[in-house]
Design an enzyme around this catalytic site. Structure first.
Site, PDB file in Angstrom:
ATOM      1  N   HIS A 302       0.873  -1.175   0.000  1.00  0.00           N
ATOM      2  CA  HIS A 302       0.000   0.000   0.000  1.00  0.00           C
ATOM      3  C   HIS A 302       0.908   1.223   0.000  1.00  0.00           C
ATOM      4  O   HIS A 302       1.643   1.454   0.952  1.00  0.00           O
ATOM      5  CB  HIS A 302      -0.850  -0.060   1.271  1.00  0.00           C
ATOM      6  CG  HIS A 302      -1.885   0.996   1.389  1.00  0.00           C
ATOM      7  ND1 HIS A 302      -1.591   2.325   1.540  1.00  0.00           N
ATOM      8  CD2 HIS A 302      -3.223   0.903   1.406  1.00  0.00           C
ATOM      9  CE1 HIS A 302      -2.721   2.998   1.637  1.00  0.00           C
ATOM     10  NE2 HIS A 302      -3.714   2.172   1.567  1.00  0.00           N
ATOM     11  N   HIS A 345      -0.064   2.666  11.660  1.00  0.00           N
ATOM     12  CA  HIS A 345       1.030   3.620  11.522  1.00  0.00           C
ATOM     13  C   HIS A 345       0.991   4.707  12.583  1.00  0.00           C
ATOM     14  O   HIS A 345      -0.020   4.917  13.248  1.00  0.00           O
ATOM     15  CB  HIS A 345       1.033   4.250  10.122  1.00  0.00           C
ATOM     16  CG  HIS A 345      -0.244   4.957   9.746  1.00  0.00           C
ATOM     17  ND1 HIS A 345      -1.389   4.304   9.408  1.00  0.00           N
ATOM     18  CD2 HIS A 345      -0.535   6.275   9.640  1.00  0.00           C
ATOM     19  CE1 HIS A 345      -2.344   5.159   9.103  1.00  0.00           C
ATOM     20  NE2 HIS A 345      -1.858   6.376   9.243  1.00  0.00           N
ATOM     21  N   GLU A 351      -2.969  14.270  11.126  1.00  0.00           N
ATOM     22  CA  GLU A 351      -3.969  13.932  10.108  1.00  0.00           C
ATOM     23  C   GLU A 351      -5.376  14.227  10.613  1.00  0.00           C
ATOM     24  O   GLU A 351      -5.849  13.590  11.547  1.00  0.00           O
ATOM     25  CB  GLU A 351      -3.871  12.443   9.767  1.00  0.00           C
ATOM     26  CG  GLU A 351      -2.468  11.974   9.388  1.00  0.00           C
ATOM     27  CD  GLU A 351      -2.397  10.463   9.262  1.00  0.00           C
ATOM     28  OE1 GLU A 351      -3.425   9.789   9.394  1.00  0.00           O
ATOM     29  OE2 GLU A 351      -1.290   9.951   9.044  1.00  0.00           O
ATOM     30  N   HIS A 375      -5.951  12.250  14.028  1.00  0.00           N
ATOM     31  CA  HIS A 375      -4.852  11.425  14.524  1.00  0.00           C
ATOM     32  C   HIS A 375      -3.639  12.343  14.540  1.00  0.00           C
ATOM     33  O   HIS A 375      -3.003  12.579  13.521  1.00  0.00           O
ATOM     34  CB  HIS A 375      -4.653  10.200  13.626  1.00  0.00           C
ATOM     35  CG  HIS A 375      -5.881   9.343  13.527  1.00  0.00           C
ATOM     36  ND1 HIS A 375      -6.321   8.771  12.362  1.00  0.00           N
ATOM     37  CD2 HIS A 375      -6.783   8.998  14.476  1.00  0.00           C
ATOM     38  CE1 HIS A 375      -7.441   8.099  12.590  1.00  0.00           C
ATOM     39  NE2 HIS A 375      -7.736   8.223  13.863  1.00  0.00           N
ATOM     40  N   HIS A 381      -2.621   4.560  14.927  1.00  0.00           N
ATOM     41  CA  HIS A 381      -3.939   4.305  14.370  1.00  0.00           C
ATOM     42  C   HIS A 381      -3.833   3.376  13.178  1.00  0.00           C
ATOM     43  O   HIS A 381      -2.751   2.952  12.799  1.00  0.00           O
ATOM     44  CB  HIS A 381      -4.657   5.618  14.014  1.00  0.00           C
ATOM     45  CG  HIS A 381      -3.902   6.474  13.028  1.00  0.00           C
ATOM     46  ND1 HIS A 381      -2.796   7.202  13.362  1.00  0.00           N
ATOM     47  CD2 HIS A 381      -4.122   6.717  11.711  1.00  0.00           C
ATOM     48  CE1 HIS A 381      -2.356   7.857  12.298  1.00  0.00           C
ATOM     49  NE2 HIS A 381      -3.138   7.575  11.278  1.00  0.00           N
TER      50      HIS A 381
HETATM   51 FE   FE2 Z   1      -3.143   7.941   9.185  1.00  0.00          FE
END
Ligand code: FE2
Length: 464
Positions: A302, A345, A351, A375, A381
């Site tokens: 990803h 991560h 974010e 976050h 998260h």
């Molecule tokens: Fe994130």
């Protein structure tokens, strides 16, 4: 690129459904609503055409490098200077950076949709600040707001001297009447209004809700493409700037200005949207997010979400944005032997996420359109338990993520959440529960032996 003069009708007569726009990001545009409004061969002749006043609007320092320099010449019925002194007015729930919070906390945060207000509340009065970074006085950082409005602005206009406004409608269309023309924006589109440009927000529907990133730093630009090449992500030509349109309206009007965090009002005896023609490259614009060319893996893993960056506000530190606007639009997922939702991560960048419609692929429930999550710097998260279970066991085949549009305001500085957002009734106090129930799956016990006698209950609490 210079285009030929584009003409439009007065705002009152402009078509809502067949609006004309000027394509291209950051282009030098030339547009007049009445033929002959623009002088030829110079910007400030002894007398401007049609009895208009010439006025320059500078979005960057006069001496900014050519590639960054933004300014527009406007030709208007009266100079914008013709107003009464500004007086301070209530800013209600619209706050400013630095946002005050005596006890900013490192917890993951999530909110239900911002409720719609009772009675008639316009766009400006309906702004509710969730948090911010930096300082408007230093022209760095951002503020993050949501709006929930139930009425149009009629005799009032807004101008933000603290930052450009990135508007992300979530419900209800907006008609943005600006000094430089009219933008119609609807959910799945965005609009950017540069700082210092007066505008009015009219609702296209009974009510409107959405997100606003107020960018105090360098103005948004397109991200570098690096090895991607000369095409891809958000393409230049899909950004649309309005053609000139004006109101010839000799009635009392109020301009509300956000200045160093406060709201101030001044009176005009006419509409401030009286620009009959303009040329330059400092102008509002819109962009349809459905035109974003999505790039992702065609093999495995990803990629970092930076591949979804639509616009970026650079800081003085290369590659470390004051703010990035990132979207998670419909796309194909084809990665083989890959955990396809976002991996778990922790990031130095913070974010703030919103959802325009649909379901976000990292959260099975609880993150809903009009809601938000934060976050912050280095908070852990990733997928909730339900999503992890499904994504780690599902038989992988090409899959279309469809009917969804999530986005992220990402910033290099930790977001200080406002006390009003922490205390809001629509904040979810049980958000951490989504990471409960993620079981131990380790199948090869071993590793370090724990020192005898150490348990959590013996860990000193002297920090409390
Ligand atoms: Fe994130």
């Amino acid at each position: 690129m210079t285009t030929t003069p584009q003409r439009a009708e007065r705002v009152e007569n402009a078509s809502v459904t067949n609006r004309t726009y000027l394509p291209g990001f950051g282009n030098q545009h030339v547009t007049e609503a009445v033929a002959g409004a623009l002088p030829e061969g110079r910007n400030s002749p002894q007398q401007a055409p049609l009895g208009l006043y010439a006025e320059q609007l500078s979005g960057t320092a006069f001496t900014a490098p050519r590639a960054e320099n933004r300014r527009t010449w406007v030709y208007r019925i009266r100079p914008s200077a013709a107003h009464t002194p500004f007086r301070r007015i209530s800013r209600r729930s619209l706050l400013a950076s630095p946002v005050v919070n005596d006890c900013p906390e490192p917890n993951r945060l999530r909110w239900d949709p911002l409720p719609f207000p009772e009675g008639e509340v316009d766009f400006v009065a309906g702004l509710f600040t969730y948090g911010g970074t930096g300082d408007v006085r230093a022209q760095e950082g951002v503020a993050i707001h949501l709006y929930a409005a139930t009425s149009s602005m009629t005799d009032s206009y807004f101008v933000d001297a603290d930052g450009e406004l990135l508007i992300v409608p979530q419900e209800g269309g907006l008609e943005l009447r600006t000094e430089l023309g009219v933008l119609d924006v609807a959910p799945q589109e965005i609009a950017v209004v540069p700082r210092g440009i007066r505008f009015q927000v009219r609702l296209r529907d009974a009510r409107a809700r959405g997100y606003v990133l107020e960018n105090h730093g360098r103005m948004f630009t397109l991200p570098e493409l690096g090895p991607i090449g000369s095409n891809g992500l958000a393409n230049h030509r899909d950004f649309l700037t309005p053609v000139a349109a004006f109101e010839e309206r000799d009635e009392p009007a109020r301009v509300v200005q956000k200045y160093l965090g406060g709201l101030w009002a001044a009176d005009y005896d006419h509409s401030p949207l009286d620009v009959v023609g303009w040329h330059g490259n400092y102008a509002p614009y819109k962009y349809d997010l459905r035109n974003f060319m999505v790039i992702g893996t065609v093999s495995f893993d990803h990629p970092d979400p930076s591949i979804y960056t639509v616009l970026t506000s650079p800081s003085g530190h290369a590659g470390t944005a004051n703010a990035d606007f990132v979207i998670f639009p419909p796309r194909w997922l084809v990665g083989e032997d890959t955990f396809r939702p976002p991996w778990y991560h922790r990031n130095v960048m913070s974010e703030f996420m919103g959802l325009v419609h649909g379901v976000y692929d990292a959260k099975a429930e609880g993150f809903v359109p009009g809601g938000a999550s934060l976050h912050n710097c280095f908070t852990s998260h990733g997928a909730d338990a339900t999503t992890y279970e499904r994504a780690s066991t599902v038989e992988l085949s090409p899959q279309k993520v469809d009917n969804t549009l999530a986005f992220m305001f990402e910033t290099r500085l930790p977001v200080v959440v406002s006390e009003q957002a922490m205390a809001a009734a629509h904040r979810q106090h049980d958000y951490d529960a989504v990471w409960q129930g993620i079981g131990k799956r380790f199948t090869a016990p071993g590793g370090f032996a724990s020192p005898a006698g150490v348990s959590l209950k013996n860990v000193p609490d002297h920090w409390d």
